[in-house]
Write a protein that holds these residues in place. Structure first.
Motif, mmCIF file in Angstrom:
data_model
loop_
_atom_site.group_PDB
_atom_site.id
_atom_site.type_symbol
_atom_site.label_atom_id
_atom_site.label_comp_id
_atom_site.label_asym_id
_atom_site.label_seq_id
_atom_site.Cartn_x
_atom_site.Cartn_y
_atom_site.Cartn_z
ATOM 1 N N ALA A 290 23.470 41.706 -13.586
ATOM 2 C CA ALA A 290 24.595 41.084 -12.860
ATOM 3 C C ALA A 290 25.039 39.735 -13.517
ATOM 4 N N GLU A 291 26.336 39.907 -13.957
ATOM 5 C CA GLU A 291 27.109 38.855 -14.687
ATOM 6 C C GLU A 291 28.387 38.950 -14.153
ATOM 7 N N PRO A 292 29.068 37.442 -14.209
ATOM 8 C CA PRO A 292 30.340 37.346 -13.637
ATOM 9 C C PRO A 292 31.529 37.963 -14.463
ATOM 10 N N ARG A 293 32.329 38.360 -14.087
ATOM 11 C CA ARG A 293 33.555 38.847 -15.031
ATOM 12 C C ARG A 293 34.828 38.581 -14.581
ATOM 13 N N GLU A 294 35.665 38.269 -15.573
ATOM 14 C CA GLU A 294 37.216 38.032 -15.124
ATOM 15 C C GLU A 294 37.947 39.201 -15.778
ATOM 16 N N ARG A 299 38.469 38.201 -10.227
ATOM 17 C CA ARG A 299 37.011 37.756 -10.534
ATOM 18 C C ARG A 299 36.002 38.371 -9.926
ATOM 19 N N PHE A 300 34.969 38.939 -10.448
ATOM 20 C CA PHE A 300 33.931 39.845 -9.583
ATOM 21 C C PHE A 300 32.776 39.740 -10.448
ATOM 22 N N LEU A 301 31.680 40.116 -9.733
ATOM 23 C CA LEU A 301 30.239 40.245 -10.389
ATOM 24 C C LEU A 301 29.772 41.763 -10.711
ATOM 25 N N ARG A 302 29.887 41.805 -11.854
ATOM 26 C CA ARG A 302 29.430 43.093 -12.517
ATOM 27 C C ARG A 302 28.082 43.426 -12.547
ATOM 28 N N GLN A 303 27.759 44.406 -11.758
ATOM 29 C CA GLN A 303 26.166 44.882 -11.480
ATOM 30 C C GLN A 303 25.817 46.135 -12.312
ATOM 31 N N GLU A 304 24.830 45.997 -12.800
ATOM 32 C CA GLU A 304 24.308 47.106 -13.655
ATOM 33 C C GLU A 304 23.146 47.559 -12.753
#
Length: 309
Positions: A290-294, A299-304
């Motif tokens: 999981a990593e923050p993305r803009e 803005r959101f948290l990208r989850q794999e």
């Protein structure tokens, strides 16, 4: 939620249109001597061997005095018979007589003939579109009959025009529900274009979910490398949720990847997409990163997520 006056006016306009189309404002329903309410009472009585008058009133939600007068007319005409309940002598049980059953059968035949006449001028896609719209109204407004008979969902390969639909619905729904801008539409269009240009029929696939002949969902299985596939572009229309469509799409994608020889499958979601996370867990995926993305104006948290095959 507040409802704009224009939407109220549109619903009222539709009601006027449809009641005129099916002729419920005429003196007799379907060319008979019976009103719409009388025809509905006969319909309800025909669905069961007998029923209590109180239960019939609750089902139809009509005034007790009006129903009593209507049933008295039916009894005088020989259409119904009333008797005391065997379980509770204070209650009345009512049933159709042979004459009442024959009268209902004639009304039912005429009604089916009328509806067939409405649909016959339409081609197959148009008929499906009308039925889908009616099903949507029943579902969203909470009609119990609409919920009692789930419509079968069909998964099929995309046809010409479906790929554009996938791009359009992703862009429209994410913009409406999450405020994502047009760069998301560009990203989805690029994913779809890349899929079509490089697609290996043995290793990659896509599916469209149909409900009442209308596309309501999508999912793509694409290759990451020789051993890993990714589940992408999973979408279910909000009006079609509750039919198990998301689960069916994910299961079909996983099944294909396993048979295609992949050893692992991944998928990506965002923290704002709670339904996607639920589907991932249900299908055996586990969060791996999981990593923050803009991106896409938000803005959101990208989850794999990942799972073995």
């Amino acid at each position: 939620m507040a409802v704009p006056d224009v939407r109220v006016a549109m619903v009222r306009a539709f009601n006027r249109f449809y009641t005129n189309v099916i002729g419920v404002l005429r003196n007799g329903m379907l060319g008979t001597a019976y009103s719409l309410t009388e025809a509905r009472v006969l319909y309800e009585l025909a669905q069961r061997e007998h029923t209590e008058v109180a239960e019939l009133r609750r089902t139809l939600d009509i005034d007790a005095g009006y129903l009593s007068r209507l049933l008295a007319r039916f009894e005088s005409a020989g259409l119904v018979a009333r008797e005391r309940s065997r379980l509770d002598g204070r209650r009345q049980v009512i049933r159709l007589t042979d004459r009442g059953t024959a009268t209902y059968a004639e009304l039912d035949t005429r009604s089916a003939r009328q509806v067939r006449g409405l649909l016959e001028p339409l081609d197959e896609p148009q008929q499906r579109q009308v039925i889908a719209a009616m099903t949507t109204i029943q579902t969203l407004l909470g009609d119990p009959e609409g919920r009692a008979a789930p419509t079968p969902v069909t998964l099929r390969p995309p046809r010409s025009g479906d790929y554009g639909w996938v791009v359009h619905r992703h862009a429209a729904l994410y913009a409406r529900d999450h405020g994502w801008d047009e760069t998301f539409e560009v990203a989805v269009a690029r994913l779809v274009a890349d899929f079509l240009q490089r697609r290996d029929l043995r290793r990659e696939a896509a599916w469209i979910a149909e409900l009442d002949g209308q596309p309501v969902g999508s999912v793509f299985c694409t290759a990451v490398d020789a051993t890993t596939a990714t589940l992408a572009l999973l979408l279910v229309e909000p009006t079609a949720r509750g039919h198990g469509i998301g689960t069916a799409l994910v299961e079909e994608c996983v099944r294909f990847a396993r048979h295609a020889g992949y050893q692992r499958m991944t998928m990506c979601t965002a923290d704002i997409l709670e339904a996607g996370a639920r589907l991932a867990r249900r299908a055996g995926f586990q969060p791996t990163q999981a990593e923050p993305r803009e991106r896409f104006g938000q803005r959101f948290l990208r989850q794999e997520w990942s799972r073995p095959l």
